[in-house]
Design an enzyme around this catalytic site. Structure first.
Site, PDB file in Angstrom:
ATOM      1  N   HIS A  66       0.840  -1.197   0.000  1.00  0.00           N
ATOM      2  CA  HIS A  66       0.000   0.000   0.000  1.00  0.00           C
ATOM      3  C   HIS A  66       0.878   1.250   0.000  1.00  0.00           C
ATOM      4  O   HIS A  66       1.259   1.740   1.069  1.00  0.00           O
ATOM      5  CB  HIS A  66      -0.904   0.005   1.232  1.00  0.00           C
ATOM      6  N   HIS A 301      -4.121   2.943  -3.454  1.00  0.00           N
ATOM      7  CA  HIS A 301      -4.271   2.429  -2.094  1.00  0.00           C
ATOM      8  C   HIS A 301      -3.547   1.110  -1.887  1.00  0.00           C
ATOM      9  O   HIS A 301      -2.665   1.006  -1.026  1.00  0.00           O
ATOM     10  CB  HIS A 301      -5.750   2.244  -1.749  1.00  0.00           C
ATOM     11  N   GLU A 451     -17.996  -3.637  24.486  1.00  0.00           N
ATOM     12  CA  GLU A 451     -17.158  -4.837  24.598  1.00  0.00           C
ATOM     13  C   GLU A 451     -15.932  -4.789  23.698  1.00  0.00           C
ATOM     14  O   GLU A 451     -14.822  -5.139  24.118  1.00  0.00           O
ATOM     15  CB  GLU A 451     -17.980  -6.095  24.275  1.00  0.00           C
ATOM     16  N   ASP A 509     -32.964 -15.386  29.946  1.00  0.00           N
ATOM     17  CA  ASP A 509     -32.631 -14.388  28.927  1.00  0.00           C
ATOM     18  C   ASP A 509     -32.660 -14.975  27.520  1.00  0.00           C
ATOM     19  O   ASP A 509     -32.733 -14.240  26.537  1.00  0.00           O
ATOM     20  CB  ASP A 509     -31.254 -13.771  29.195  1.00  0.00           C
ATOM     21  N   HIS A 513     -28.717 -14.541  24.427  1.00  0.00           N
ATOM     22  CA  HIS A 513     -27.684 -14.360  25.434  1.00  0.00           C
ATOM     23  C   HIS A 513     -26.941 -15.650  25.772  1.00  0.00           C
ATOM     24  O   HIS A 513     -25.925 -15.614  26.471  1.00  0.00           O
ATOM     25  CB  HIS A 513     -28.294 -13.805  26.731  1.00  0.00           C
ATOM     26  N   ARG A 560     -23.276 -18.952  35.808  1.00  0.00           N
ATOM     27  CA  ARG A 560     -24.228 -18.195  36.610  1.00  0.00           C
ATOM     28  C   ARG A 560     -24.781 -19.085  37.722  1.00  0.00           C
ATOM     29  O   ARG A 560     -24.966 -18.650  38.850  1.00  0.00           O
ATOM     30  CB  ARG A 560     -25.371 -17.687  35.738  1.00  0.00           C
TER      31      ARG A 560
END
Length: 725
Positions: A66, A301, A451, A509, A513, A560
C-alpha cells in the site's frame, strides 16, 4: 537540519484540490505544469520526499502493498519523528518514550521508513525484504517482530483504541509513581489513523470513553484523504467527523494542507499538547499517492506504483528517478543527529530515575518488578482453596470473584473492569476505586457497554508495559470483542478475559444471550487458553495459569448457576488442563465421561450410579483443553487412553470434542428462554441422560468388537521452518 527561515522553493507537483470539498482529481504530470510552492525549508521537503519515495519503493520491491497512504502521510510522520516525539532506538522499551501507533496498519511502509531513518534495528536490506517470509517488515505492523512497533495493527480501528489504552496507562502510572521532584512518567501517545479506522465501531467505543475520561495525553492525527478502497469516501462516509469527536469531548483541530508546508500542522500539534484535560484529534487533509499519476484515487491504495509512474514520481520529488531505496547522506545524517539528541534525553531520564530510585526505593522496586513481568513473591498462596465438606456450593463466577480479589491487593498491575455488567460478572475490585477523570489512581475501569473497545483498550494497557489488564462481560458477548481478542492472542498480550454466564444455564434471557458456539470459537484460536472451571479449586488453577502465562491471553468462563462440590478436585491436578476427578482407583474403566464446568457434577453422580449397575465409569474434568495438550503424551494417555468408550458432556457446541470423545452430549441448536434447570433437562444435560447415553455407547462398541483409539494417530507439524508467531 532545521532552519528559522522558511524558503519558498519550486516543486513540480500539481496542487490538488485542497478546499476540503472533494478528493483531488487525477492529473497527468508534465515539466511545464505549474509548480507548487512549498512554504518551508528546502531540506525539510527533501526529507519528506525521501520518506515518500522510500515508502513507495517497498511495495514495488515486494510487488505487493500500500504506497498511497504513506506518500500522503509522510509530512506528519516527518514532523513527529524529527521534531515532536521522544524515543530511544538503543532502548526501544524505555518506559517514558512517547508511544506511536500507526492505526491504519496497511501504511506500514511509512513506519518502517521512519524506524530505519531513526536508527532502529531495521536496515535497507530489511526494507527491501518487505512482506517476505520471515522478514522484519511484514505486510502489517507486528509488535513481536520489529523493534519500535508498539502494537499489531491492520484490522482498522484497533490501533487508535490501543492508543487510548496506552493513554490510560500513562495517566495511571504518572498518578501512582510520580513525585513532585521526579516526573518518571510524562509522555504522549501519538496515533496516525485513516478514514477506515474511524468508520469501524471499535474506535467509536474507545474514543467515546477517552472523551469521558479526559485523556489529555493522546493525540490522534487523522489522515483525511477522502479515499477508501471502493472509491471516494462520500460513497459511504459523509458524517462530520470533527463534530462527532467534539461531541465525545475531544479537542479537535483541522489542518487543510500539509503538502505546501507543515507549519500549520506543527502549530496544531503544539496546541494539542497544551490541552491536558481532553484527548486531541487533528483532522489533516492529505492526498493519497501524492505525486503519482493516480494521486487522489483508490488506485494507489493497495497496489504498487507502476515502474514508470514511480520513476516519474521520484523525479517530481527532486530525487534520482533511477535509484531505489535512496537516502542521501544529508538526510541520513539529519536523522542520525536527531536520534543522538534523543538518546541524550533518554540518558537524562535515566539519571532522573536513578535519583528517584534512591529517594523512593520501594516504588522503584515495584515499578521494575511490574515492567519485568515478574509476579509478587508467593502471590499464588493468596488464592482461595476449596475444601470439600466445608465450602458451600456456589457459582463459579463467585469463585472467580474470590480469586480476583485475593490477588488484586498485592498485584497493583491488575487493572480492568466490566462492560457495564459488574454486578453480574462480579469483577469489582474491593481494594481499589474507579479510574475516572478525577480519580486516575483507581484501578477499576467502567468501560460501559463497549465490549469491542474494552478489549482493544486492554490490549493497549498490556502493550504499555507494567500492566495485567482484565475485562469482563457475558461469554456470548465475547463475539462483540472477538476482533480485539484475536489481536491479544496474535500479539502475545496476556489479557485476562473473565466471561460469565457461560452456557444455556444462564436461563431466562434466552438464546440471544446463551453462548453455544462461543467457547469453541475461542478454543480454535491459536495462543489463547480457554478455561471453564468446575469448582473453586479449578478456578484457582485457572487464575494461576492466567497470571503466569503473560504472553498468552486467557478466557476464564464462569457459570451463573451454582455448582456442587467436587470431592477429588485439586489445584495441582487442574493445572494440567485435565485430570481424573472421579474413578482414579478404577483399574480398567468401561466408560469415560469427560467435560468441563457445570456438567462435571452431573457426570460424577452418573458415574456413581452406573457403578451400582455394574458399569465402571471414570470422570475426567477438562477445564482447559490447550493446557492439557501441552502435557506429556504419557500424562495425556493416563487421563484419556483413547481406547475406552468416551462420552463428552458440555453444554456448548459439540465441535472440537470429537478428538477427545467417541460420542458427545452437547448443543447442536441455539438455546431457549426458560429457567436454567429446565433447559439442562430439555437439552439432555441430566444425570439420567448421561447414564443412558453412556450405557448406549458401551453397548455400541461391545457389538462393534473394538473401540477406535482416538489417541493412536500421528500429529503432524506442517510448518517448514520457524513458526514466527
Amino acid at each position: 537540519k532545521k532552519t528559522d527561515n522558511f524558503l519558498k522553493i519550486k516543486h513540480k507537483m500539481g496542487s490538488g484540490n485542497n478546499d476540503g470539498s472533494s478528493p483531488p482529481n487525477k492529473k497527468l504530470r508534465s515539466d511545464s505544469e505549474c509548480a507548487k510552492m512549498y512554504d518551508g525549508p528546502e531540506f525539510e521537503l527533501k526529507c519528506i520526499n525521501t520518506i515518500r519515495a522510500l515508502s513507495a519503493d517497498q511495495p514495488s520491491a515486494a510487488k505487493s502493498g500500500h504506497p498511497g497512504a504513506p506518500m500522503g502521510c509522510a509530512p506528519m510522520a516527518h514532523l513527529l519523528w524529527s521534531e515532536v516525539m521522544n524515543y530511544s532506538p538503543s532502548n526501544p522499551d524505555w518506559i517514558n518514550r512517547d508511544r506511536f501507533v500507526l492505526s491504519n496498519g496497511h501504511a506500514c511502509a511509512l513506519l518502517y521508513s521512519m524506524l530505519h531513518l531513526s536508527g532502529y534495528n531495521l536496515s535497507i536490506a530489511d526494507l527491501k525484504n518487505f512482506r517476505q517470509l520471515g522478514s522484519k517488515t511484514p505486510g502489517h505492523p507486528e509488535n513481536f517482530v520489529t523493534d519500535g512497533i508498539e502494537v499489531s495493527t491492520g484490522p482498522l480501528g484497533q490501533g487508535i483504541s490501543n492508543g487510548i489504552g496506552m493513554a490510560i496507562a500513562e495517566r495511571h502510572f504518572a498518578t501512582t509513581f510520580n513525585t513532585e521532584e521526579h516526573k518518571i512518567f510524562d509522555h504522549f501517545t501519538y496515533v496516525i489513523c485513516g478514514d477506515g479506522c474511524l468508520q469501524e465501531g471499535v474506535s467509536s467505543e474507545a474514543s467515546s470513553l477517552a472523551g469521558h475520561l479526559g485523556l489529555g495525553k493522546v493525540i490522534v492525527l487523522y489522515d483525511d484523504n477522502l479515499i477508501t478502497i471502493d472509491g471516494p469516501t462520500d460513497l459511504s462516509f459523509t458524517e462530520d467527523v470533527a463534530k462527532r469527536y467534539e461531541s465525545y469531548g475531544w479537542h479537535v483541530q483541522t489542518v487543510g494542507d500539509v503538502e505546501s508546508g507543515i507549519k500549520n500542522l506543527r502549530a496544531a500539534v503544539e496546541a494539542a499538547k497544551a490541552v491536558t484535560d481532553r484527548p486531541s484529534m487533528i483532522k489533516i487533509r492529505t492526498t493519497i499517492g501524492y505525486g503519482s499519476k493516480n494521486e487522489g484515487s483508490s488506485a494507489t491504495h493497495g497496489a504498487p506504483l507502476k515502474s514508470d509512474d514511480l520513476a516519474t514520481t521520484k523525479k517530481n520529488y527532486g530525487l534520482d528517478s533511477d535509484s531505489s531505496f535512496q537516502v542521501d547522506e544529508d538526510v541520513r545524517e539529519a536523522y542520525v543527529t536527531n536520534t543522538k539528541n534523543l538518546e541524550v534525553k533518554q540518558q537524562q531520564w535515566e539519571t532522573l530515575y536513578a535519583e528517584y530510585k534512591q529517594s523512593n526505593p520501594d516504588k522503584a522496586t515495584e515499578l521494575e518488578r511490574r515492567f519485568n513481568r515478574e509476579l509478587p513473591v508467593d502471590i499464588m498462596e493468596t488464592l482461595p482453596v476449596f475444601e470439600f465438606g466445608k465450602s458451600s456450593p456456589a457459582a463459579t463466577r463467585k469463585a472467580s470473584e474470590a480469586c480476583l480479589n485475593s490477588v488484586a491487593p498485592l498485584m497493583n498491575e491488575l487493572m480492568g473492569g466490566s462492560a457495564d455488567l459488574t454486578p453480574s460478572n462480579l469483577t469489582s475490585l474491593k481494594c481499589s476505586g474507579d479510574f475516572q477523570k478525577d480519580t486516575p489512581g483507581g484501578r477499576y475501569i467502567r468501560f460501559g457497554v463497549r465490549e469491542h473497545g474494552m478489549a482493544a483498550i486492554c490490549n493497549g494497557l498490556f502493550a504499555y508495559g507494567g500492566m495485567r489488564p482484565f475485562c469482563a462481560t457475558f461469554l456470548n458477548f465475547a463475539g462483540y470483542a472477538m476482533g480485539s481478542i484475536r489481536i491479544s492472542a496474535l500479539s502475545k498480550f496476556g489479557v485476562i478475559y473473565i466471561m460469565t454466564h457461560d452456557s444455556i444455564g444462564l436461563g431466562e434471557d434466552g438464546p440471544t444471550h446463551q453462548p453455544v458456539e462461543m467457547i469453541e470459537s475461542l478454543r480454535a484460536m491459536p495462543n489463547i487458553n480457554v478455561f471453564r472451571p468446575a469448582d473453586a479449586n479449578e478456578m484457582n488453577a485457572a487464575y494461576q495459569l492466567a497470571l503466569e502465562k503473560h504472553q498468552t491471553p486467557s478466557v476464564i468462563c464462569c457459570s451463573r448457576g451454582v455448582v456442587e462440590a467436587l470431592k477429588h478436585s485439586t489445584v495441582e491436578k487442574a493445572r494440567k488442563g485435565a485430570y481424573i476427578v472421579h474413578g482414579e482407583d478404577i483399574e480398567k474403566a468401561d466408560l469415560i465421561l469427560v467435560g468441563s464446568g457445570t456438567e462435571i457434577g452431573p457426570c460424577v453422580i452418573a458415574a456413581e450410579t452406573l457403578a451400582v449397575q455394574g458399569i465402571k465409569a471414570r470422570v475426567i474434568s477438562m477445564p482447559c483443553q490447550d493446557i492439557f495438550l501441552e502435557q506429556s503424551r504419557e500424562y495425556q494417555l493416563s487421563v484419556l487412553p483413547g481406547n475406552i468408550p468416551t462420552l463428552s458432556v458440555e453444554a456448548t457446541s459439540v465441535s472440537g470434542w470429537h478428538r477427545f470423545s467417541h460420542a458427545q452430549i452437547g448443543m447442536t441448536t441455539f438455546g431457549q428462554s426458560a429457567p436454567g434447570d429446565a433447559l439442562f433437562k430439555h437439552f439432555g444435560f441430566t444425570v439420567s441422560n448421561i447414564m443412558d447415553k453412556g450405557k448406549t455407547l458401551v453397548e455400541f462398541y461391545k457389538k462393534e468388537g473394538s473401540v477406535p483409539n482416538l489417541m493412536s494417530r500421528p500429529v503432524f507439524n506442517n510448518i517448514m521452518g520457524n513458526v514466527g508467531h
